[in-house]
Design an enzyme around this catalytic site. Structure first.
Site, PDB file in Angstrom:
ATOM      1  N   CYS A   1      19.473  49.002 -45.317  1.00  0.00           N
ATOM      2  CA  CYS A   1      18.272  48.455 -44.693  1.00  0.00           C
ATOM      3  C   CYS A   1      17.369  47.789 -45.724  1.00  0.00           C
ATOM      4  O   CYS A   1      16.690  46.790 -45.429  1.00  0.00           O
ATOM      5  CB  CYS A   1      17.520  49.557 -43.953  1.00  0.00           C
ATOM      6  SG  CYS A   1      17.113  50.992 -44.978  1.00  0.00           S
TER       7      CYS A   1
ATOM      8  N   GLN B   1      23.063  45.972 -39.684  1.00  0.00           N
ATOM      9  CA  GLN B   1      23.517  46.491 -40.973  1.00  0.00           C
ATOM     10  C   GLN B   1      24.771  47.345 -40.882  1.00  0.00           C
ATOM     11  O   GLN B   1      25.447  47.576 -41.891  1.00  0.00           O
ATOM     12  CB  GLN B   1      22.404  47.304 -41.636  1.00  0.00           C
ATOM     13  CG  GLN B   1      22.107  48.631 -40.945  1.00  0.00           C
ATOM     14  CD  GLN B   1      20.930  49.360 -41.549  1.00  0.00           C
ATOM     15  OE1 GLN B   1      19.789  48.961 -41.365  1.00  0.00           O
ATOM     16  NE2 GLN B   1      21.211  50.430 -42.269  1.00  0.00           N
TER      17      GLN B   1
ATOM     18  N   HIS C   1      13.280  54.243 -44.466  1.00  0.00           N
ATOM     19  CA  HIS C   1      13.868  53.071 -43.832  1.00  0.00           C
ATOM     20  C   HIS C   1      13.050  51.829 -44.166  1.00  0.00           C
ATOM     21  O   HIS C   1      11.818  51.853 -44.133  1.00  0.00           O
ATOM     22  CB  HIS C   1      13.903  53.286 -42.320  1.00  0.00           C
ATOM     23  CG  HIS C   1      14.630  52.224 -41.563  1.00  0.00           C
ATOM     24  ND1 HIS C   1      15.868  51.742 -41.937  1.00  0.00           N
ATOM     25  CD2 HIS C   1      14.290  51.542 -40.429  1.00  0.00           C
ATOM     26  CE1 HIS C   1      16.261  50.831 -41.068  1.00  0.00           C
ATOM     27  NE2 HIS C   1      15.329  50.680 -40.168  1.00  0.00           N
TER      28      HIS C   1
ATOM     29  N   ASN D   1      13.730  44.893 -37.259  1.00  0.00           N
ATOM     30  CA  ASN D   1      14.675  45.904 -37.735  1.00  0.00           C
ATOM     31  C   ASN D   1      16.031  45.255 -38.024  1.00  0.00           C
ATOM     32  O   ASN D   1      16.219  44.055 -37.805  1.00  0.00           O
ATOM     33  CB  ASN D   1      14.820  47.019 -36.693  1.00  0.00           C
ATOM     34  CG  ASN D   1      15.234  48.341 -37.289  1.00  0.00           C
ATOM     35  OD1 ASN D   1      15.664  48.410 -38.436  1.00  0.00           O
ATOM     36  ND2 ASN D   1      15.107  49.403 -36.520  1.00  0.00           N
TER      37      ASN D   1
END
Length: 541
Positions: A350, A344, A489, A509
């Protein structure tokens, strides 16, 4: 943070009890003058894990060499200043175990143009606060108090005595670190110095068979195991390797700041990994940034309670009935439905990356492996009307409301990801992927999460990205730091497994493949670790 010239030793150590008597008539020394040549023995005791670290140090300004032994010679480091006649760098004598468990010594060499290590404490900004009698010797006390951005208060106390030759000899260096917000002592270290000798010989500083030492390469990760964060020159060498490995470009005025942050994180990584807590940390691409600077890595906001999902998940009664039919382990990566990990960048997007990964995975899972690459940039640019804020964050249910109403284009059609807010241009695109709805998994239910993964595909979740998570390397992650915190997150649960009897979630992630286990983290399923089960959503395609 430490203030030691040459060797920065910051360990959690209890202080030694001495009886001091203030000598009101003794004149304090005007300044501290360290010897230009010395030998010391000493030790450091870590009160929190019982670690005792004995050391011996040699230093000579005349020879431009210094030496440090740790653990009675198990680690032996020689430091040489470069000159016309000598190559500068560090020589390390290590004990290596062979395949048949035989211990052999190995010498390695790492080049450096840094100055020779002087191991004695940095005394800048210290004030003389009195003199004390200890076993008939006058001990002078020096103190320094500093604050770090209102977060920490550092209190250093140095005890020295002055020799007849006008040089000072350290006895004890006491360092305390207080958390300003918590109002409590967080770290306490004491370095003790014994057996001072005012001279060293050249033999003490010479490396036997120096020419036979193996010259190591430039691989940062491989070399790090030969270096020690308690030694200043090792920190310099490690930091130089880190910069080259991650292609870091700094302005000249910020180099020392980045090195200090790197050093602090390196100590954190070493101390954490020593405790064997079930997961490891590593000096990854974020190791030169503070937690405040890394806020851009997060950006997911809690879902609004009035924003309802369109699909109702199974009741807990049904979940309990189906629980026994679920496989013990499940991983969508092994089914070929998850695309490669993305990065990102310097944008709090995110929420967009976790949403696109969930939709991509759900489509692929539903269609038996169809490869779909959707546009995160389109969400950053276009979802503002649904209470999302581009690089400043968004929420998981609101972004699914946007995708439900407007769809999401393929990455190749919308254009490359910019890690910046841009102008929305989906109006002219004809190839838009749609979803039929989205649902919310029953809160704080392990079996519900398992069922959702098996039936619908990937599940987006909000977690608290703690400081340790940013440096995560491998293992099953459980962090007490999350207690009392909040979610910030967005990530994607893509599976679950069991290791040594402990259930964990496989979490995808958006910090690149170099982070964690190829871009993933294994998060413990115990006690709703870091709030993973608070706000889970799945997609209906």
């Amino acid at each position: 943070m430490a203030f030691i010239r040459g060797i920065s030793i910051v360990l959690l150590v209890c202080s030694v009890s001495y009886t001091y008597v203030l000598l009101g008539d003794d004149e304090p020394t005007a300044d501290i003058t360290w010897p230009s040549e010395y030998y010391f023995k000493g030790q450091i005791v870590d009160v929190y894990n019982g670690l005792v670290q004995p050391f011996r140090i040699w230093y000579s300004a005349e020879y431009n060499r210094s030496r440090m032994e740790l653990y009675d010679g198990e680690i032996n480091s020689y430091y040489v200043t470069s000159s016309e006649n000598e190559r500068g760098g560090v020589y390390k004598i290590l004990t290596i175990t062979t395949g048949n468990l035989t211990n052999v010594e190995q010498c390695i060499y790492m080049s450096s143009d840094r100055d020779t290590n002087d191991f004695l404490p940095d005394t800048s900004d210290m004030n003389n606060t009195g003199s004390y009698d200890f076993n008939g010797r006058v001990i002078h006390e020096w103190k320094r108090t500093m604050e770090e951005d209102g977060e920490y208060r550092l209190e250093d106390t140095l005890l020295v005595y002055r020799t007849e030759y006008g040089v000072d000899v350290p006895v004890q260096f006491d360092q305390k670190k207080y958390g300003m917000e918590e109002g409590r002592l967080q770290q306490h270290s004491v370095t003790e110095f014994y057996d001072y000798k005012p001279s060293v010989s050249n033999d003490d500083l010479e490396i036997e068979d120096e020419d036979e030492c193996e010259i190591v390469g430039t691989d940062f990760r491989s070399n790090l195991k030969f270096l020690h964060p308690a030694i200043s020159l090792d920190v310099d060498i490690a930091f130089d390797g880190y910069r080259n490995h991650h292609n870091k470009k700094y302005k000249t005025k910020e180099i020392e700041l980045r090195k200090a942050i790197f050093h602090k994180n390196w100590r954190l990584v070493v101390d954490h990994n020593r405790k064997n807590l079930g997961y490891t940390l590593a000096m990854n691409q974020y190791a030169d940034r503070t937690d405040e600077e890394l806020q851009y890595l997060t950006g997911t906001r809690p879902s609004r309670p009035d924003s309802k999902a369109t699909h109702t998940f199974h009741s807990m009664e049904v979940v309990d009935e189906l629980a026994d039919q679920l496989p013990e382990e499940f991983d969508l990566r092994l089914k070929g439905v998850m695309r490669p990990i993305k990065q990102q960048g310097d944008c709090g997007s995110c929420w967009a990356f976790s949403s696109t990964a969930a939709v991509e995975g759900a489509i692929s899972y539903d269609l038996g492996g169809r490869d779909v690459d959707l546009s995160e940039q389109s969400l950053v640019d276009c979802a503002w009307g649904y209470d999302n804020f581009g690089c400043m964050g968004g929420s998981l249910n609101d972004v699914f409301r946007y995708i439900l109403d407007h769809g999401i284009p393929a990455d190749v059609d919308y254009g490359q990801y910019k890690a910046e807010n841009g102008k929305c241009h989906v109006q002219n695109l004809t190839s838009i992927f749609k979803i039929r709805g989205f649902g919310k998994v029953n809160r704080n239910s392990i079996n519900s999460m398992k069922l959702a993964l098996n039936k619908y595909g990937p599940v987006t979740v909000s977690v608290m990205a703690s400081p340790n998570m940013k440096l995560y390397s491998s293992g099953i992650f459980y962090d007490d730091y999350c207690e009392g915190g909040y979610v910030n997150h967005g990530v994607v649960v893509v599976g679950y497994g069991v290791r040594d009897g402990d259930l964990y979630w496989v979490v995808r992630n958006s910090w690149g493949e170099d982070w964690g286990e190829s871009g993933h983290i294994l998060m413990s399923a115990q006690q709703n670790n870091c709030f993973l089960l608070d706000d889970p959503y799945y997609v209906i395609v």
